[in-house]
Design an enzyme around this catalytic site. Structure first.
Site, PDB file in Angstrom:
ATOM      1  N   GLU A  41     -10.066  11.266   0.379  1.00 34.22           N
ATOM      2  CA  GLU A  41      -9.551  10.808  -0.700  1.00 34.22           C
ATOM      3  C   GLU A  41     -10.769  10.484  -1.880  1.00 34.22           C
ATOM      4  OE1 GLU A  41      -5.493   8.811  -1.038  1.00 34.22           O
ATOM      5  OE2 GLU A  41      -6.213   8.629   1.162  1.00 34.22           O
ATOM      6  N   TYR A  42     -11.547   9.597  -1.371  1.00 28.63           N
ATOM      7  CA  TYR A  42     -12.562   9.044  -2.104  1.00 28.63           C
ATOM      8  C   TYR A  42     -13.443  10.259  -2.738  1.00 28.63           C
ATOM      9  CZ  TYR A  42     -16.950   6.651  -3.137  1.00 28.63           C
ATOM     10  OH  TYR A  42     -18.137   6.173  -3.795  1.00 28.63           O
ATOM     11  N   ASP A  43     -13.893  11.147  -1.732  1.00 27.87           N
ATOM     12  CA  ASP A  43     -14.820  12.356  -2.175  1.00 27.87           C
ATOM     13  C   ASP A  43     -13.951  13.015  -3.062  1.00 27.87           C
ATOM     14  OD1 ASP A  43     -16.648  11.585  -0.224  1.00 27.87           O
ATOM     15  OD2 ASP A  43     -15.963  12.951   1.259  1.00 27.87           O
ATOM     16  N   SER A  89     -28.917   8.390  -2.289  1.00 27.69           N
ATOM     17  CA  SER A  89     -27.530   8.719  -1.367  1.00 27.69           C
ATOM     18  C   SER A  89     -27.841  10.318  -1.302  1.00 27.69           C
ATOM     19  CB  SER A  89     -26.418   8.642  -2.144  1.00 27.69           C
ATOM     20  OG  SER A  89     -25.171   8.527  -1.500  1.00 27.69           O
ATOM     21  N   LEU A  90     -26.808  10.993  -0.897  1.00 27.03           N
ATOM     22  CA  LEU A  90     -26.721  12.710  -0.761  1.00 27.03           C
ATOM     23  C   LEU A  90     -25.582  13.222  -1.621  1.00 27.03           C
ATOM     24  CD1 LEU A  90     -27.500  13.105   2.967  1.00 27.03           C
ATOM     25  CD2 LEU A  90     -29.102  13.601   1.272  1.00 27.03           C
ATOM     26  N   LYS A 122     -24.796  14.374  10.673  1.00 27.07           N
ATOM     27  CA  LYS A 122     -24.557  13.237   9.574  1.00 27.07           C
ATOM     28  C   LYS A 122     -23.748  12.355  10.501  1.00 27.07           C
ATOM     29  CE  LYS A 122     -23.039  12.103   4.917  1.00 27.07           C
ATOM     30  NZ  LYS A 122     -22.156  10.920   5.258  1.00 27.07           N
ATOM     31  N   ARG A 143     -28.656  -0.666   2.596  1.00 30.14           N
ATOM     32  CA  ARG A 143     -29.028   0.091   1.361  1.00 30.14           C
ATOM     33  C   ARG A 143     -28.598  -0.689   0.098  1.00 30.14           C
ATOM     34  NH1 ARG A 143     -27.673   6.077   1.097  1.00 30.14           N
ATOM     35  NH2 ARG A 143     -25.785   5.428   2.129  1.00 30.14           N
ATOM     36  N   LYS A 311     -31.741  19.491   4.954  1.00 29.05           N
ATOM     37  CA  LYS A 311     -33.064  19.089   4.316  1.00 29.05           C
ATOM     38  C   LYS A 311     -34.028  20.350   4.408  1.00 29.05           C
ATOM     39  CE  LYS A 311     -32.684  14.359   6.279  1.00 29.05           C
ATOM     40  NZ  LYS A 311     -33.349  13.436   7.023  1.00 29.05           N
ATOM     41  N   CYS A 448      11.427   2.026  33.060  1.00 34.92           N
ATOM     42  CA  CYS A 448      12.818   1.960  33.470  1.00 34.92           C
ATOM     43  C   CYS A 448      12.927   2.205  35.108  1.00 34.92           C
ATOM     44  CB  CYS A 448      13.613   2.964  32.653  1.00 34.92           C
ATOM     45  SG  CYS A 448      15.367   3.376  33.183  1.00 34.92           S
TER      46      CYS A 448
END
Length: 752
Positions: A41-43, A89-90, A122, A143, A311, A448
């Site tokens: 959701e954040y992304d 960041s990336l 990652k 960071r 990278k 039981c």
């Protein structure tokens, strides 16, 4: 207002709302070590804000979340530390098309130079910056906002895995080593177990646990809490993935290092922990394959991952490609679909299984996680519910890693509105009304004790009999088992116990009715104020004489019950639900004794001496035969024609040396092997004369690993046990180990 002005105003409002929400979530994530929304959701919010700013560049501001690194510079808990070089960041990509587009831009900007891609996992952890001056650790800092972080040097040194002085000589006057701090999955599970035992709140996920543990302070803590703090810090690990504050020309001139992969070799010689899960590829297609492989095998890695970092390997191109205000242009992250999502906890219901164990289950709003839809997840027992701190009505964090069973990690407390309510474990069995109790003193689980006739337990045992690992009876699934065992007034169920299973006739099953359950929640559907029912073994039509017409399900069930009577002895032993007797032990017993009568006549020592049986299973067998209604099952099945012996078997022990292409070899199957079910893989090993192992040790000869392979695969790699894929496994069980090395068998599986 014109249309274009109206569109701009709407975009401005949406961007302002997104910016405010993203910054709020960043504070939760970096300062509060948690979040009220899932990563996905954040992304999505950040991507939407980026789209708006691309469409309307005038709305993009220097302090926009798309242009800055998460976290705040200000801190009151720890001393601030200014990084010698900004921590970036990336940027993210979410599809292979987006990855190919990024790689195309990189190759275009690199001109005639060949681009090689370093590709690595990652880690879903906490970014850290280690500042070394002349080889001595000066500070370790988070960071923060990329410029200023928090000083956590003392806690990092307590971890015990980060050197305070680098190995070797000739270190630069100043270098910053960047990496990720995390909890290995096994350590995280142990941590939460310790938290539960201490009456402390459980952590929702390893990332939150790592952040919370690293940002602890000693002040004001009791000796007991200090000991717990130290234990948590000792469980943390770090892997380094880059350096800063050492200009590339100086680095190359003093060390000869010219690539990112060379840097990893240098860091390792300095005594710093690096990941072994990285590769350098020549093409983006090879990168795609790496991403796909780990996407299928995320649960096999010792730590949680949420993507793959790609990278440019050449350091000279790093300088040439440069960076934006928040991210390097020479690197990106491919984000996987989430293994953790947020959803609503609608209810907690208690289910009783075939062993009588009463298990609370979370009933949730349907949600997709790790590629599949999830509605329910076990909560194990009432103490786990309490330890997780979840209330009915909560928004909860749900995790499903690959093929792993879905797990409710904990509540999002910030979203509570006061309507939530506490779960109360029932005192009586929800199916038969018998008082629940521990099997023995000190047990956490409630059971039981009405094993013989509790409908839930009978239903579970009937389902087990029909399962692929037992008699594999088509037509006897969950609905049919419920219909056969569910007492629905005024009629009694056809099966009071499984003893009558093979006596069933069409007249027995046609009148059966069963309560319909909602596929979303598993709860009973209602017809007015009464439960809704169906008749699963007949169709709506009737014959001329008024009798009901059987459904195809009814005909298939009776046909397959008849076939099951001559199933191999080991399958029938599994179907009896004798504690600890699974396919491996059942096969060993059947192969050695050849008949149920010989097993019943054997002494404890004779049973325990069989390879793959042992004392615990021997005791379980003897205990099972002592129960009168268990003996009734054998008597009625025998009378119905069930074959409790292996035709032609020469007697106890005589068939032990029958051999096979895997005679004397132990094979462990883990993950999803194409062409084999979990039980089918074990059966294939046994039929080939091998031993189907449940754990990996030095005595294991082969590990057959497919997507979703977990800790068994990791242990095999550590011990140097030969690992094979599904195609090689098929060759192994058919033609034996020599065939694997024949030219036609193909190459050995690539390391995972």
């Amino acid at each position: 207002m014109t249309t274009s002005e109206s569109d701009l105003e709407a975009a401005r409002d949406e961007a302002a709302g997104l910016t405010s929400r993203i910054l709020e979530l960043r504070d939760q994530y970096y300062e509060g070590n948690g979040s009220t929304v899932s990563d996905a959701e954040y992304d999505a919010m950040v991507r939407r804000l980026d789209e708006i700013e691309r469409e309307h560049p005038e709305l993009q501001k220097p302090d926009s979340p798309t242009q800055t690194v998460g976290g705040r510079a200000e801190t009151t808990q720890f001393a601030p530390v200014e990084h010698a070089e900004r921590m970036l960041s990336l940027d993210n990509v979410f599809s292979f098309d987006e990855l190919a587009e990024w790689a195309g831009k990189v190759e275009r900007d690199a001109g005639a130079e060949r681009v090689r891609f370093l590709t690595e996992l990652k880690i879903d952890g906490l970014a850290i910056n280690l500042r070394y001056e002349n080889g001595v650790l000066v500070t370790a800092a988070t960071r923060g906002d990329g410029v200023v972080g928090e000083d956590v040097t003392g806690n990092v040194l307590t971890m015990g895995t980060i050197p305070d002085r680098l190995k070797g000589e000739g270190h630069p006057p100043l270098v910053e080593v960047r990496g990720e701090i995390f909890f290995p999955v096994a350590e995280f599970d142990a941590l939460n177990a310790a938290q539960a035992a201490a009456g402390e709140r459980l952590f929702a996920n390893p990332r939150n646990a790592a952040a919370g543990s690293l940002r602890q302070k000693e002040e004001g803590k009791s000796p007991e809490r200090l000991a717990l703090m130290t234990k948590r810090l000792r469980g943390l690990r770090m892997l380094v993935h880059g350096i800063g504050a050492w200009p590339v020309p100086e680095l190359e001139a003093s060390t000869g290092v010219t690539s990112q992969s060379d840097i990893y070799g240098l860091l390792e010689t300095w005594g710093l922990p690096i990941s072994t899960h990285f590769r350098v590829f020549e093409t983006v297609e090879e990168v795609d394959a790496f991403i796909t492989r780990y996407g299928e095998q995320r649960s096999s890695v010792e730590h949680q991952i949420d993507g793959i970092v790609i990278k440019v390997d050449d350091l000279g191109l790093h300088e040439e490609l440069g960076s934006t205000s928040r991210a390097p242009r020479w690197a990106t992250a491919f984000k996987y679909s989430p293994e953790e999502v947020n959803t609503k906890l609608l209810d907690i219901v208690v289910s009783v299984g075939r062993t009588g164990r009463a298990t609370p289950f979370a009933v949730m709003q349907k949600v997709e996680v790790a590629g599949s839809e999830v509605r329910q997840a076990t909560l194990h027992n009432q103490q786990v519910v309490k330890a997780k701190g979840v209330l009915i009505g909560d928004t909860v964090v749900l995790r499903k890693a690959g093929d792993v069973i879905p797990e409710v990690l904990g509540p999002v407390i910030e979203l509570r509105d006061g309507t939530e309510r506490e779960f109360v474990m029932p005192e009586d069995c929800p199916e038969c009304g018998t008082r629940l109790a521990p099997a023995k003193e000190g047990d956490i689980d409630l059971r039981c004790p009405n094993a013989k006739s509790c409908p839930a337990q009978v239903r579970g045992r009937v389902e087990h009999i029909a399962s692929r690992g037992s008699l594999d009876i088509e037509g006897l699934g969950e609905v049919a088992a419920a219909a056969l065992t569910q007492p629905l007034e005024p009629a009694e169920p056809p099966l009071a116990t499984e003893a009558g299973l093979f006596d069933l006739t069409m007249d027995d099953i046609l009148p059966i009715r069963v309560v319909v359950r909602d596929s979303e929640t598993g709860l009973e559907k209602l017809d007015g104020d009464r439960p809704k029912v169906m008749t699963p073994f007949r169709v709506s039509k009737t014959r001329e004489d008024g009798s009901p017409v059987p459904s195809k399900r009814a005909e298939v069930l009776l046909e397959n019950l008849e076939k099951a009577k001559t199933s191999p002895l080991w399958r029938i032993l599994v179907g009896l639900s004798i504690r600890h007797v699974g396919p491996v032990a059942a096969r060993a017993l059947a192969d050695y004794f050849g008949s149920l009568d010989a097993i019943r006549a054997a002494s404890r020592d004779e049973l325990a001496a069989v390879d793959g049986v042992g004392g615990i299973i021997a005791d379980a067998l003897l205990d099972w035969f002592e129960v009168d209604w268990h003996r009734e099952i054998i008597d009625r099945w025998t009378a119905a024609g069930v074959q409790f012996s292996t035709p032609g078997h020469p007697g106890p022990g005589a068939a032990e040396a029958a051999g096979g292409v895997l005679a004397g070899l132990t094979v462990v199957a883990t993950g999803s092997l194409e062409g084999f079910s979990r039980e089918g893989a074990q059966e294939a090993i046994l039929l080939a004369g091998g031993k189907a192992g449940n754990s990996v040790s030095k005595k294991t000869d082969f590990v057959a690993a497919g997507p979703g392979a977990g800790s068994k695969l990791t242990k095999a790699e550590t011990l140097g046990v030969r690992i094979i894929d599904a195609a090689q496994f098929a060759i192994l069980v058919k033609d034996g180990p020599d065939a694997l090395d024949a030219p036609s068998a193909g190459d050995e599986a690539a390391p995972i």
